[in-house]
Scaffold this active site. Sequence first.
Site, PDB file in Angstrom:
ATOM      1  CG  ASP A 155      -1.964  -0.683  -0.325  1.00  0.00           C
ATOM      2  OD1 ASP A 155      -1.612   0.525  -0.319  1.00  0.00           O
ATOM      3  OD2 ASP A 155      -2.606  -1.229   0.584  1.00  0.00           O
ATOM      4  CG  ASN A 195      -4.474   5.460  -3.438  1.00  0.00           C
ATOM      5  OD1 ASN A 195      -4.416   4.244  -3.564  1.00  0.00           O
ATOM      6  ND2 ASN A 195      -3.595   6.159  -2.731  1.00  0.00           N
ATOM      7  CG  ASP A 239       6.280  11.686  -5.563  1.00  0.00           C
ATOM      8  OD1 ASP A 239       6.279  11.757  -4.322  1.00  0.00           O
ATOM      9  OD2 ASP A 239       5.246  11.753  -6.272  1.00  0.00           O
ATOM     10  CB  ILE A 240       4.234   7.012  -7.947  1.00  0.00           C
ATOM     11  CG1 ILE A 240       5.144   5.910  -7.400  1.00  0.00           C
ATOM     12  CG2 ILE A 240       3.321   6.477  -9.038  1.00  0.00           C
ATOM     13  CD1 ILE A 240       4.387   4.758  -6.747  1.00  0.00           C
ATOM     14  CD  GLU A 280       2.478   9.941  -3.481  1.00  0.00           C
ATOM     15  OE1 GLU A 280       2.260   9.578  -2.288  1.00  0.00           O
ATOM     16  OE2 GLU A 280       1.936  10.924  -4.004  1.00  0.00           O
TER      17      GLU A 280
END
Lengths: 336, 177
Positions: A184, A175, A167-168, A210
């Site tokens: 993106d 964002n 997971d980022i 993500e």
Amino acid sequence: MSSQRNDNEWIALIDTFLRLPRIPDDLCNDAELTENPNFQKLHRYINDLRDLSAALSRGDLQMFAYTKGYILSNMKALQANLRHLTWQTKQVAEGDFSQRVEFLGEFSDSFNEMTTKLQENNLELERLANVDFLTQIPNRRSAMQFLEQTFLLYKRTLRVFSIMIMDIDYFKSVNDTYGHDIGDKMLKHVSTTLRGVFRASDMFCRIGGEEFLAILPETNLAGAVCIAERVRSIMENAALDIGSAVPLKQTISIGVSNALPGDEKYNDIIIRSDNALYEAKENGRNRVYTNPPEDVGALLKSLSRTNAKRRQSRTADDSPPDEHGGSAAPPANIAE
Amino acid sequence: MTRKYKFFWDLIGDVEDGRPNLGDSVDLETYRLMQFTMRDVLEERFGTDVTDDIFFNAGKLAGREFFRQYIDPVESVDEFVSKTQSILKNKRIGILRLEEAMIDKGRVLLTIDEDLDCSGLPELDYETCIYDEGFISSLFECFTNEKWKAEEIDCWCTGARTCRFLVTQENCEAVNA
Ligand SMILES: [Zn+2]
């Protein structure tokens, strides 16, 4: 009693029979006709011709003519071909795109073009259904299919496998700060950067938002931790050029788990991996955690010792390197 | 009876080894010459019915051996059909097409174009592909393990441009209904 017909009258009569859709009433009881066996034979033939051609003209393929002969047989051949075509069309409808027609001239070409195009479209749809549109790596759907297959194989053969959920970190702030376009870009950046880390037999996919998932067949927990650590360290150093002075770097947290004999469904493994990921996030992010919990640092240290030994013996016997984690970088500051 | 000629596949021999120059094909006229002269003599000795019976049963034996050799194993109806189609075409026996394939209901209607035994024959008033009837019956029997019977309902010999066979499963309720 009817009169005796001369040759010209017979020809005119047959001409009438060939042209009309049914026999004129006044001829039905004509004794000269009904009592002449040759005429009756010809009459049956003409009747069959009439019926079969009428049936063919409206696409009715069920009529069965038993009379033999060249003209009728050509029609029967057309009927047989159309019936075969009907069968082929049903096959295509069932998804058998191998059907090709080679007996109906121009129509064959169009039919074959249609099945070829359908086949191509179908393959493309299948691909689209299994690929994540943004990153062009497999999506959740294909990941779950792969996981299910791998899990079934595990239940049957106990061939080990592991999974990791990545997971980022702080993706929401990417964002919020830079906009969704950059968000993106970051997702694409992660997928292209990490693609090469996995074997062709692994499954690396985006499962939503993500979050990424990797399924690693033939890999035990220690091996998976090794890869996870490599992934973590690669992402820590991989910069995304966003046109600003400082390129964007985003770390990721990883939860690793392996299939256990007590698992009843593949979801059990996902839940453990999720829990490990939660721990990694809770304990500061940019970390690798496992479930069942292991001391990841110690695990990596012992792995790198084993690998060093292996490397020594390998230089001796020249065997190829172990693809998974064999040359993993020694553990850095993780999960202290 | 002690048997001298019981068939087994090895009897066909190693064609590749045996005919390095002439290869594995033979002129179709020669094939028909052999078949039709044999039929002639058989009929003279044993009558028409026995001859037809012999041809039907020879076809059945051939179909069984052919299935074992080239078609088995097959899992599904589709695989059975497509494998049979391609092997019959590759071996230049004929072009098989299905008009309806209700194998589960015990009824199949098929055509064989350019049939080995009869395409191009002069027009006669009887269907001639009795050997094929046996052969086709056997293929279906081997595939389903049920009794099937193929009947040629149109033949090149009766003016049709293609041979058409109605294949039905014997004692199948769906067919007899
Ligand atoms: Zn025939």
